[in-house]
Design an enzyme around this catalytic site. Structure first.
Site, mmCIF file in Angstrom:
data_model
loop_
_atom_site.group_PDB
_atom_site.id
_atom_site.type_symbol
_atom_site.label_atom_id
_atom_site.label_comp_id
_atom_site.label_asym_id
_atom_site.label_seq_id
_atom_site.Cartn_x
_atom_site.Cartn_y
_atom_site.Cartn_z
ATOM 1 C CE1 TYR A 52 -43.588 29.868 2.042
ATOM 2 C CE2 TYR A 52 -42.768 31.429 0.427
ATOM 3 C CZ TYR A 52 -42.888 30.141 0.885
ATOM 4 O OH TYR A 52 -42.294 29.102 0.187
ATOM 5 C CB SER A 215 -34.087 24.320 2.247
ATOM 6 O OG SER A 215 -35.141 24.849 3.004
ATOM 7 N N PRO A 216 -31.463 25.716 -0.035
ATOM 8 C CG PRO A 216 -30.658 27.578 -1.189
ATOM 9 C CD PRO A 216 -31.887 27.053 -0.515
ATOM 10 N N GLY A 220 -31.388 18.238 6.496
ATOM 11 C CA GLY A 220 -32.617 17.747 7.102
ATOM 12 C C GLY A 220 -33.797 18.589 6.672
ATOM 13 C CG PHE A 221 -38.582 19.247 6.929
ATOM 14 C CD1 PHE A 221 -38.820 19.498 5.587
ATOM 15 C CD2 PHE A 221 -39.516 19.651 7.865
ATOM 16 C CE1 PHE A 221 -39.982 20.164 5.183
ATOM 17 C CE2 PHE A 221 -40.685 20.306 7.472
ATOM 18 C CZ PHE A 221 -40.910 20.563 6.128
ATOM 19 C CD GLU A 223 -32.606 17.434 10.949
ATOM 20 O OE1 GLU A 223 -31.505 17.271 11.516
ATOM 21 O OE2 GLU A 223 -33.206 16.537 10.344
#
Length: 305
Positions: A52, A215-216, A220-221, A223
């Protein structure tokens, strides 16, 4: 805020955790405000990874924490390792070196939890076992887990290590529901019946592994965020109705939808906006009925067989 017993390890983490992937975009003062806001609103769990911000997120977090009044022993620190330059690396030497780097950047003597960051097809579980034992015996890591592993990959690692894997971090949101779609479309031939992840949700419940939802609010990934996105009119209308009825935000309802699942999923919120984080933590106040939960699921474009 409610707390979750991570994999029945005895480590109690807030049901909403702060994901620190984007903390490298903040100044140390802004990061301090972010950390203090999180703690003030019941969050005690902070999720990191060595990649990160190429390590800068961990450094900024550590300096910000040092300038606050928050004690290290009052929070839970988790980090991840294994992703390199266009490759994954679960070799013993890499894991040990990576953890030393993480501890140095976070200015701490130990991690509460270390995750293997995405499965390495070249992993040799015997090496992982040696690394984990050295780290635990040295007091550098208390507990271990994985991210984005399917059940057989978990079993492969678990067979060789003496420690119990307590966490699997997986993408999950109202707009990314593959883990539950498959379970409802059993014996069907439609797209939702495809088993993409080996039944990891049910597997995790059977083996006392806590799922951490990353990513709640994404679809998409990476997106985009579905909150207030015109691509999701029905979903936002439903979230808005429930939010207004309970005096909270859409973010709180979307978070509560994940928390409503009996698997006791922990939500990793990656926002670096203190005001948005406050809205997310309101999820603990939200009460969703079974009908509400399904209505949200349908509003996102999902269906039942």
């Amino acid at each position: 805020m409610n707390h979750i017993n991570l994999g029945k390890s005895g480590i109690l983490g807030s049901e909403v955790a702060l994901g620190c992937m984007r903390m490298n975009a903040l100044s140390e003062k802004e990061a301090q405000t972010m950390i203090e806001t999180a703690v003030e609103h019941g969050i005690n769990f902070f999720d990191h990874a060595d990649i990160y911000g190429k390590g800068e997120s961990e450094k900024i977090f550590a300096n910000a924490l040092k300038n606050s009044s928050i004690k290290r022993e009052d929070i839970v620190l988790q980090s991840k390792c294994g992703i390199g330059d266009k490759m994954y690396d679960f070799s013993k030497s890499h894991i040990l070196k990576a953890v030393d780097g993480i501890l140095e950047r976070l200015q701490t003597d130990y991690l509460d939890i270390l995750l293997l960051h995405r499965p390495d097809p070249l992993m040799e579980p015997e090496e992982i076992a040696e690394a984990f034992s050295e780290l635990q015996n040295a007091g550098k890591v208390r507990q271990f887990g994985v991210s984005n592993f399917h059940p057989y990959q978990v079993d492969l690692v678990q067979k060789y290590i003496s420690q119990k894997l307590i966490v699997n971090q997986l993408q999950f949101s109202i707009a990314h529901t593959g883990m539950i779609d498959f379970g409802m479309h059993v014996n069907m031939k439609d797209e939702r019946s495809i088993n993409h992840d080996g039944g990891i949700l049910e597997y995790s419940r059977l083996h006392d592994i806590t799922i951490q939802a990353w990513s709640p609010f994404q679809y998409g990934f990476f997106e985009g965020v579905f909150i207030d996105d015109p691509k999701f009119p029905e979903l936002n209308e439903k979230l808005g109705q429930l939010a207004q009825a309970q005096g909270v935000s859409k973010e709180a309802v979307a978070t509560a939808w994940i928390l409503r699942h009996p698997a006791k999923i922990q939500v990793i919120a990656g926002t670096m906006n203190p005001e948005r984080l406050k809205k997310i933590t309101e999820a603990s106040k939200v009460s969703l009925t079974r009908r509400d939960w399904y209505d949200i699921y349908f509003a996102a474009g999902n269906d039942l067989p």
